[in-house]
Motif scaffolding. Structure first.
Motif, PDB file in Angstrom:
ATOM      1  N   ASP A 150      61.102   7.741 122.663  1.00 21.77           N
ATOM      2  CA  ASP A 150      61.545   6.438 122.187  1.00 21.77           C
ATOM      3  C   ASP A 150      60.344   5.507 122.148  1.00 21.77           C
ATOM      4  O   ASP A 150      59.217   5.918 122.384  1.00 21.77           O
ATOM      5  N   LEU A 171      59.047   4.028 119.488  1.00 24.28           N
ATOM      6  CA  LEU A 171      58.179   4.297 118.340  1.00 24.28           C
ATOM      7  C   LEU A 171      57.578   2.990 117.827  1.00 24.28           C
ATOM      8  O   LEU A 171      58.288   1.990 117.662  1.00 24.28           O
ATOM      9  N   TRP A 219      54.283   6.320 120.602  1.00 28.74           N
ATOM     10  CA  TRP A 219      55.619   6.328 121.199  1.00 28.74           C
ATOM     11  C   TRP A 219      55.461   6.479 122.704  1.00 28.74           C
ATOM     12  O   TRP A 219      54.367   6.750 123.209  1.00 28.74           O
ATOM     13  N   SER A 229      63.698  11.885 117.206  1.00 28.80           N
ATOM     14  CA  SER A 229      64.079  10.501 117.464  1.00 28.80           C
ATOM     15  C   SER A 229      64.685   9.885 116.207  1.00 28.80           C
ATOM     16  O   SER A 229      64.621  10.463 115.112  1.00 28.80           O
TER      17      SER A 229
END
Length: 265
Positions: free
Chosen positions: A88, A90, A104, A164
């Motif tokens: 997560d 990003l 990220w 993701s």
């Protein structure tokens, strides 16, 4: 997670049920406790949680034991795969007309990452990285891209997370954003979340126009600062409801223009 159990052995008052996780090979020589329950019912569910530092593998098993009487049940009967989490956070670190640096949040136990990117609606291109960032080259100028990343937890056999959610960035329009700069003109923070501050030095007094344009060259914000004295000045730019992406911030003074890129995340 929930571990269900059912027993034909009656439990005594004060019985504690324990859900246990095997090692990565399926062995219970040194089981890990993942949940307990004070219960005498012959069936039910044990609230459980697998430790976040558990080694990724495809051969885990789970079993339940009781304390009164002391009985160890059979394992669940099939292998369980434990993988790493999905990346997560990003973000876009840098972007040019044909290049971008993507990053990220690092994931525990990751051995590498697989990244995919494409012009929005186009075909995916893939690459890999051993760290939680990657430099992309060969992009098309003035184009919107989407990208995502997944964690490779184990190479053989391959165990990966899901990809993701997609994030979006735009390459720069070379006709809209130049590379004009001068000593004393800076933009910080950059990238920025909601606000950024520009600083500059005026060699003489005068009016200064502060302008913000998007990658298509459209003016999204403009203000004229009247009668500034010579010396150092700052001005804060609020993102407001602008979309995330790359913008150009410029100052005009005495028929001179100084310009830099700013990224709103």
């Amino acid at each position: 997670m929930i571990v269900d159990y059912a027993s034909t052995v009656p439990f005594e008052s004060g019985n504690i049920l324990t859900a246990e996780l095997s090692d990565a090979t399926g062995s219970f020589a040194a089981p890990v406790v993942i949940g307990t329950l004070d219960a005498t019912a012959a069936s039910g569910s044990i609230p459980s949680a697998i430790p976040t530092d558990t080694e990724p593998a495809a051969n885990y098993r789970i079993r339940v034991s009781s304390s009164l009487p002391a009985v160890t049940g059979l394992d669940n009967g099939f292998n369980i795969t434990i993988d790493c989490g999905t990346p997560d956070g990003l973000s876009l670190s840098e972007v040019g007309t044909s290049t971008a640096t993507l990053s990220w949040n690092a994931v525990y136990c990751a051995v590498s990452y697989e990244i995919r990117y494409r012009p929005v609606g186009g075909s995916w291109t893939g690459t890999t990285s051993l760290t939680n960032s990657v430099d992309i080259a060969g992009l098309t100028p003035f184009t919107d891209y989407e990208w995502s990343v997944k964690t490779v937890c184990l190479a053989d056999p391959e165990i990966t997370s899901a990809y993701s959610d997609n994030a979006v960035f735009s390459t720069i329009n070379p006709n809209a954003i130049g590379d004009i700069s001068t000593d004393g003109f800076s933009v910080y923070p950059n990238p920025a979340a909601s606000t950024t501050e520009i600083s500059w030095n005026l060699p003489a007094s005068g009016n200064v126009v502060v302008r913000l344009t998007d990658i298509r060259g459209r003016i999204v914000s403009e203000v004229t600062l009247q009668g500034l004295s010579s010396g150092a000045h700052t001005y804060r730019i609020d993102r407001g409801d602008l979309d995330a992406g790359v913008y150009a911030v410029s100052i005009e003074w005495n028929e001179q223009t100084y310009q830099q890129e700013v990224v709103f995340q």
